[in-house]
Design a protein around this motif. Structure first.
Motif, short mmCIF file in Angstrom:
data_model
loop_
_atom_site.label_atom_id
_atom_site.label_comp_id
_atom_site.label_asym_id
_atom_site.label_seq_id
_atom_site.Cartn_x
_atom_site.Cartn_y
_atom_site.Cartn_z
N LEU A 196 -44.84 23.39 81.40
CA LEU A 196 -44.90 24.30 82.56
C LEU A 196 -43.42 24.72 83.14
N GLY A 197 -42.47 24.25 82.06
CA GLY A 197 -41.22 24.91 82.52
C GLY A 197 -40.41 23.81 83.50
N LYS A 198 -39.25 23.70 83.79
CA LYS A 198 -38.40 22.95 84.79
C LYS A 198 -38.74 21.30 84.40
N GLY A 199 -38.87 21.15 83.17
CA GLY A 199 -39.34 19.75 82.78
C GLY A 199 -40.61 19.20 83.12
N ARG A 200 -41.73 19.90 83.70
CA ARG A 200 -43.17 19.74 83.91
C ARG A 200 -44.12 19.71 82.58
N GLY A 234 -56.05 17.17 79.73
CA GLY A 234 -56.95 16.58 80.59
C GLY A 234 -56.53 16.86 82.14
N GLN A 235 -55.27 16.74 82.19
CA GLN A 235 -54.51 16.85 83.64
C GLN A 235 -54.74 18.31 83.99
N LEU A 236 -54.53 19.16 83.23
CA LEU A 236 -54.70 20.52 83.51
C LEU A 236 -56.17 20.85 83.57
N TRP A 275 -44.90 29.05 87.04
CA TRP A 275 -44.95 29.42 85.58
C TRP A 275 -43.86 30.56 85.23
N PRO A 276 -42.95 29.98 84.41
CA PRO A 276 -41.97 31.25 84.06
C PRO A 276 -42.20 32.13 83.25
N GLY A 277 -42.49 33.40 83.39
CA GLY A 277 -42.66 34.43 82.56
C GLY A 277 -42.70 35.70 83.23
N SER A 278 -43.34 36.64 82.43
CA SER A 278 -43.67 37.93 82.87
C SER A 278 -45.08 38.09 83.34
#
Length: 604
Positions: free
Chosen positions: A390-394, A399-401, A464-467
């Motif tokens: 998910l970016g930034k080390g996440r 299952g978690q999602l 969420w990093p993106g367009s």
């Protein structure tokens, strides 16, 4: 004291082995405006169907006051497929009768965009049978709103309405005298029209004073008292509360809870989005080019929807796309998606779309593709990927999602074929995100999703990093997840709106007012066949008609102002008398103009 309209006493309802409502006691009185929220499947629709006596309770009692006039909008209409729209909405009223009724005119213009029902091939005389579900629902809503009721019960009234229609409906319901009970997932709408909230949870109904924003405050306060500091830090409702408090002050007009308590709740919550950090990360993943459109024309069949469009979607851009139905929002996304799929080989009928080499697009269309019904929920997600960055080390496992999207550990082993429509849409969004795209197109992502799932999706999109491009009629979702708003106003161009959805509604209002004929237009349309007139006379009559229409629009604006001033100065009898005299003169002048307009229209 307000008259009680209906009551529920110790009402219970069980489906199979599941208890939806357990010993519920509630009441609705005159002047109540109640919003009903809760997760999909928790019993919101069942509750209001029992309120309206459309469904019987297993135990307990539902009581209506004597002579109660009740109007109900269900998710399935009872319109006669062989009837015309005119028959179902207007009935046997003559043209001059309904065209002279301000309430009918307001409903037709508000829900259909004009008295002649643009978009329907034969206007009011269109047969209902072949119409789509969304069109039928608007007809059923118009039928209900034109009638007089003591209580209106609405189940998802904003479905199939655009931003403009939702804003009109909110304004209309605010002005009605009837009480209201409304199930909807549109949080902006709840804030506009409701003064109480019913939260349906696990067989019980919790009552809150105020609209949706006040409900978030109260719910967060309750959870603050009950939870430990660590649980509080992870509570999604607190993050939404932080966003509400940082937003426009008008977002909640009646804060009923201590400002100090609210500030304490959000003191250690980070901003919803670290925009600078996300833009930096998006640049590293996407490069400088995402989509670059130059002099592009977009068509649907032979109809030109957009022309000479030059626009860039850059790395980290988060865009809300709004516009009238049929203006080309979905067609624009499809053109961009096709160019991405073919890496620029598939181009529109005119112009060029350049696609960045690193673009990895995920596109959620309105027609969510069917999943294999035999797969379990977790299996359907794991088919895409076992874990996601998910970016930034996440990082999260499948299952978690799933749990973050409302699929508990038990629910993850449910066959896809047994899921509801909202749960399937949730699963489809989850699968798209699991594929680690760096560009997201979401076309009406809020359809069928409950409020709790919407807040979870918004929380996930925050980091969420993106367009991102979002098409939605849910104002709250657009404001929450995007940073700028672009609009298609029906003139084949794309405009940026610095003031967002408020500016869009203002622009649309001006367009509609300039195109709406005088109130007697419908009656004129039903008049005798036109006689031949000399060209000079016809031009002069048309010019006078246009002049009268402008005068009528000005008089209408002034009438609205006078009504507001009378209401604001209700205790100043001398001023009210002067305003009332001016209003009477205005109405006489308006009637004379309308008669002259009708005379001229009959000569055309």
């Amino acid at each position: 004291m307000a008259r009680a309209l209906l009551s529920l006493e110790m009402v219970s309802k069980v489906y199979g082995t599941r208890t939806l409502l357990d010993g519920i006691s509630l009441g609705v009185s005159e002047g109540d405006r109640i919003g009903v929220v809760g997760r999909n499947g928790d019993g919101k629709t069942t509750l209001i169907r029992m309120l309206a006596k459309l469904e019987e309770a297993d135990s307990g009692r539902v009581t209506h006051s004597g002579g109660l006039r009740l109007g109900v909008l269900t998710q399935h209409d009872s319109l006669d497929p062989a009837a015309t729209i005119r028959h179902e909405i207007i009935g046997d009223l003559a043209d001059h009768e309904w065209a002279g009724n301000a309430k009918i005119r307001d409903v037709l213009i508000g829900l259909f965009g004009g008295l002649d029902l643009p978009g329907f091939g034969h206007g009011l005389d269109t047969v209902i049978g072949p119409l789509s579900g969304g069109e039928r629902r608007r007809i059923a809503l118009a039928q209900l709103l034109i009638a007089e009721q003591d209580l209106v019960v609405l189940d998802e009234p904003t479905n199939h309405l655009d931003v403009e229609g939702i804003a009109w409906l909110a304004q209309h319901l605010q002005a009605r005298r009837s009480a209201l009970v409304c199930v909807t997932h549109d949080r902006w709408f709840l804030d506009q029209v409701c003064t109480r909230m019913w939260d349906v949870q696990r067989g019980d109904v919790h009552e809150y004073e105020g609209g949706y924003s006040d409900y978030v405050f109260a719910r967060a306060e309750r959870e603050r008292i009950a939870a430990t500091e660590e649980v509080k830090r992870k509570n999604l409702v607190r993050k939404e509360l932080a966003w509400l408090r940082r937003g426009a002050p008008a977002r909640t007009s009646k804060p009923r809870f201590r400002v100090e308590a609210a500030n304490e709740l959000i003191a250690d919550v980070p901003p919803p989005r670290d925009t600078a950090e996300l833009m930096k990360f998006a640049n590293s993943r996407l490069g400088k080019t995402v989509f670059d459109m130059e002099d592009v024309t977009v068509q649907a069949g032979q109809k030109v929807l957009l022309k000479h469009l030059t626009w860039q979607l850059g790395p980290g851009d988060r865009v809300g796309l709004v516009g009238v139905n049929g203006a080309g929002k979905t067609s624009l996304l499809r053109a961009l998606a096709e160019a991405a799929r073919t890496q620029g080989d598939e181009q529109p009928v005119a112009g060029k779309i350049a696609v960045g080499r690193t673009v990895k697009l995920a596109y959620l269309s309105q027609e969510v593709g069917e999943l294999d019904p035999s797969l379990r929920v977790l299996e359907a997600v794991q088919r895409v990927r076992d874990r996601v960055d998910l970016g930034k080390g996440r990082e999260m496992t499948a299952g978690q999602l799933c749990e973050q999207f409302g699929f508990s550990k038990e629910k993850q082993w449910t066959p896809v074929g047994d899921l509801s429509g909202g749960e399937r849409r949730r699963l489809q969004i989850l699968r798209l995100l699991m594929d680690e795209p760096n560009v997201l197109f979401l076309d009406e992502p809020t359809n069928d999703l409950d409020i709790e799932t919407l807040t979870q999706l918004e929380d996930l999109l925050d980091g969420w990093p993106g367009s991102l491009i979002v098409i939605s009629h849910d104002r709250f979702f657009i404001e929450r997840t995007t940073d700028k708003v672009m609009a298609l106003l029906g003139d084949a161009s794309l405009r940026m709106l610095p003031r967002g959805l408020d500016e869009y509604l203002e622009r649309r209002r001006r367009i509609v007012e300039s195109a709406t004929p005088a109130p007697a237009a419908a009656a004129a349309a039903a008049s005798a066949p036109a006689k031949e007139k000399p060209a000079g006379d016809a031009r002069a009559a048309k010019k006078e008609l246009q002049k009268i229409e402008r005068q009528l629009n000005k008089l209408s604006d002034r009438e609205t102002i006078l009504h507001a001033q009378i209401a604001d100065n209700a205790t100043d009898f001398e001023k009210v008398a002067k305003l009332d005299a001016e209003l009477r003169e205005l109405i006489v002048g308006r009637d004379e103009l309308e008669m002259r307009w009708l005379e001229l229209a009959e000569r055309q």
